[in-house]
Design an enzyme around this catalytic site. Structure first.
Site, mmCIF file in Angstrom:
data_model
loop_
_atom_site.group_PDB
_atom_site.id
_atom_site.type_symbol
_atom_site.label_atom_id
_atom_site.label_comp_id
_atom_site.label_asym_id
_atom_site.label_seq_id
_atom_site.Cartn_x
_atom_site.Cartn_y
_atom_site.Cartn_z
ATOM 1 N N GLU A 3 61.957 99.606 -5.547
ATOM 2 C CA GLU A 3 60.550 99.361 -5.245
ATOM 3 C C GLU A 3 59.632 99.848 -6.364
ATOM 4 O OE1 GLU A 3 59.128 97.596 -2.985
ATOM 5 O OE2 GLU A 3 60.979 97.094 -1.933
ATOM 6 N N LEU A 4 59.929 101.009 -6.933
ATOM 7 C CA LEU A 4 59.093 101.499 -8.026
ATOM 8 C C LEU A 4 59.283 100.654 -9.281
ATOM 9 C CD1 LEU A 4 59.252 105.383 -7.594
ATOM 10 C CD2 LEU A 4 57.385 103.840 -7.042
#
Length: 277
Positions: free
Chosen positions: A46-47
């Site tokens: 996600e990052l």
């Protein structure tokens, strides 16, 4: 796979059927982060995916997890090692956030990941969307996900004739059309359909009130920061050496960004030499 809920309007029911149909026929089922429920792996993905295309992320995600296979391994690594592994993705603050989150999990959670939205959101660099994404994709728990692909989907179907659509108007539709029995797959389906719409009808996220046009990267402060960090991944440098290596950038801009990078803990000054932490 149509979701049958008496309170749905015909438009909402048709919307749900459309999203599921696209997912069944064209879903990106082979993405590596869809083959795990490990919250650490999900957070890494996600990052990395923030403002970065999927094709660029896949090899970096795989290489990163090979180098840092566990949250403890990441937490124990020097930040400089993490920044070197992150090279090529940009937005290097994300690497520090990930590293800091790993340290918090190891130190405060004794290696166990938070199981609640609030616990995840308390981790460094984890906002509402990212906490919801971990809840949804790692734990298969319903979570309200709002990001560019999902905004595109709802704006395309329900606000096609509007401009500056605020997220607050999307929320009731997102909640009403959610699949509480299969939240993980519904989240994937929305993401995939949004990505498809961007490639066919354009970036409807521009109709969102939250939309901000991204500034040109070349010559920006982000460009200067990235150039400095790239040089430092190869070894420490003095001011003079940095100026020589980055001779197409004004010295004053380099100095300003060096100061900013030091304040953020992404660069340290050891004597007269700048280096990664």
């Amino acid at each position: 796979m149509e979701q049958k809920t008496p309170s749905l309007s015909k438009q909402e029911a048709a919307f749900i059927a459309t999203v599921w149909k696209h997912y069944e026929q064209n879903g990106r089922h082979d993405l590596p982060w869809r083959k795990t429920v490990n919250p650490y792996h999900i957070l890494v993905s996600e990052l990395m995916l923030q403002q970065t295309q999927v094709a660029r992320v896949i090899p970096k995600y795989q290489a990163f997890l090979k180098q840092f296979p566990t949250v403890r391994r990441l937490a124990d690594a020097p930040l400089g090692e993490v920044l070197v592994a992150w090279q090529g993705l940009g937005y290097n603050r994300r690497a520090k956030f990930l590293w800091s989150a790993a340290q918090a999990v190891v130190k405060d959670g004794k290696g166990k990941w938070p199981k609640t939205f609030g616990g995840l959101k308390a981790l460094p660099g984890v906002g509402e969307y990212t906490a919801g994404a971990v809840m949804c994709f790692a734990y298969n728990q319903p979570a309200r996900l709002i990001e560019t692909n999902i905004r595109t989907v709802y704006i395309h179907h329900f606000f096609a004739d509007r401009e500056a659509v605020p997220d607050i108007e999307l929320v009731p539709l997102i909640d009403k059309t959610a699949d509480i029995h299969r939240p993980r797959e519904w989240g994937w389906a929305l993401m995939d359909y949004g990505s498809y719409l961007k490639s066919t009808v354009g970036n409807l996220n521009k109709k969102s009130k939250t939309y901000q046009k991204q500034s040109t990267f070349k010559g920006s402060n982000r460009y200067v920061r990235g150039a400095i960090l790239k040089v430092l991944t190869e070894g420490s440098c003095t001011n003079v050496q940095l100026f020589k290596r980055l001779d197409t950038i004004e010295k004053e801009r380099i100095k300003l960004q060096l100061d900013a990078l030091q304040l953020e803990g992404l660069v340290v000054l050891n004597g007269q030499r700048y280096q990664l932490p």
